[in-house]
Motif scaffolding. Structure first.
Motif, short mmCIF file in Angstrom:
data_model
loop_
_atom_site.label_atom_id
_atom_site.label_comp_id
_atom_site.label_asym_id
_atom_site.label_seq_id
_atom_site.Cartn_x
_atom_site.Cartn_y
_atom_site.Cartn_z
N GLU A 22 0.82 -1.21 0.00
CA GLU A 22 0.00 0.00 0.00
C GLU A 22 0.85 1.26 0.00
OE1 GLU A 22 -3.62 0.32 2.52
OE2 GLU A 22 -3.06 -1.72 3.15
N PHE A 23 2.04 1.20 0.63
CA PHE A 23 2.88 2.39 0.73
C PHE A 23 3.58 2.70 -0.60
CE2 PHE A 23 6.75 4.79 1.50
CZ PHE A 23 6.27 5.82 2.29
N MET A 24 4.04 1.69 -1.33
CA MET A 24 4.84 1.94 -2.52
C MET A 24 4.15 2.81 -3.57
SD MET A 24 7.71 1.13 -1.62
CE MET A 24 8.57 1.56 -3.11
N PRO A 25 2.85 2.68 -3.82
CA PRO A 25 2.22 3.62 -4.75
C PRO A 25 2.25 5.08 -4.25
CG PRO A 25 0.87 1.67 -4.52
CD PRO A 25 1.95 1.58 -3.47
N CYS A 26 2.48 5.28 -2.96
CA CYS A 26 2.58 6.63 -2.37
C CYS A 26 4.03 7.13 -2.38
CB CYS A 26 2.09 6.61 -0.93
SG CYS A 26 0.43 6.04 -0.71
N PHE A 27 4.95 6.33 -2.85
CA PHE A 27 6.36 6.68 -2.74
C PHE A 27 6.67 7.99 -3.46
CE2 PHE A 27 10.96 6.27 -3.40
CZ PHE A 27 11.34 6.05 -2.09
N ASN A 28 6.03 8.25 -4.60
CA ASN A 28 6.26 9.52 -5.29
C ASN A 28 5.76 10.70 -4.47
OD1 ASN A 28 7.57 8.37 -7.45
ND2 ASN A 28 5.73 8.25 -8.71
N GLN A 29 4.61 10.53 -3.82
CA GLN A 29 4.06 11.57 -2.93
C GLN A 29 5.06 11.85 -1.81
OE1 GLN A 29 0.46 10.22 -0.99
NE2 GLN A 29 0.37 11.96 0.38
#
Length: 129
Positions: A86-93
């Motif tokens: 779940e965290f990795m798609p937020c990595f750019n954010q």
């Protein structure tokens, strides 16, 4: 205060952290407890990971500012998450926040079994001035 970044390699640059930070002539150090997606009234967020990450960042920034420090002087950052997936798609954010604030910190990312109540991400920082 003087900061020196130690990076024997280049690959960590894409991951928004440094291998080590040496700090000399420090005036003071702030050790922040883990900041998570907890609302001002003390309730834990039950929102999705991107929303929780944004609130955890906001809470960390507020603690740092209220203490009279600057976000750019975070030298150690630990990220706890209950789900790497779940965290990795937020990595750019997350990376955009790191870059926007000029943060050069030694960092650790950990997946943990649980956090308090419904929390999915927690940020723990050490800041200097």
């Amino acid at each position: 205060m003087e900061k020196r970044i130690i990076n024997p390699w280049k690959w960590q640059d894409e991951r928004h952290y440094v291998q080590a930070v040496e700090v000399k002539a420090v005036q003071s150090t702030l050790y922040c407890a883990g900041q998570a997606a907890v609302h001002e009234d003390g309730t834990s967020s039950a929102a999705d990971m991107p929303t929780q990450l944004q609130l955890a960042i906001k809470n960390l920034e507020q603690v740092i500012r209220q203490a009279g420090y600057e976000t750019k002087n975070i030298v150690r950052l630990t990220v706890y998450t209950t789900s790497h997936e779940e965290f990795m798609p937020c990595f750019n954010q997350f990376g955009d926040w790191i870059e926007k604030n000029g943060i050069k910190s030694a960092a650790t990312f950990l997946e943990v079994k649980t956090l308090f109540e419904t929390l999915k991400v927690e940020l723990e920082a050490t800041v200097v001035k």
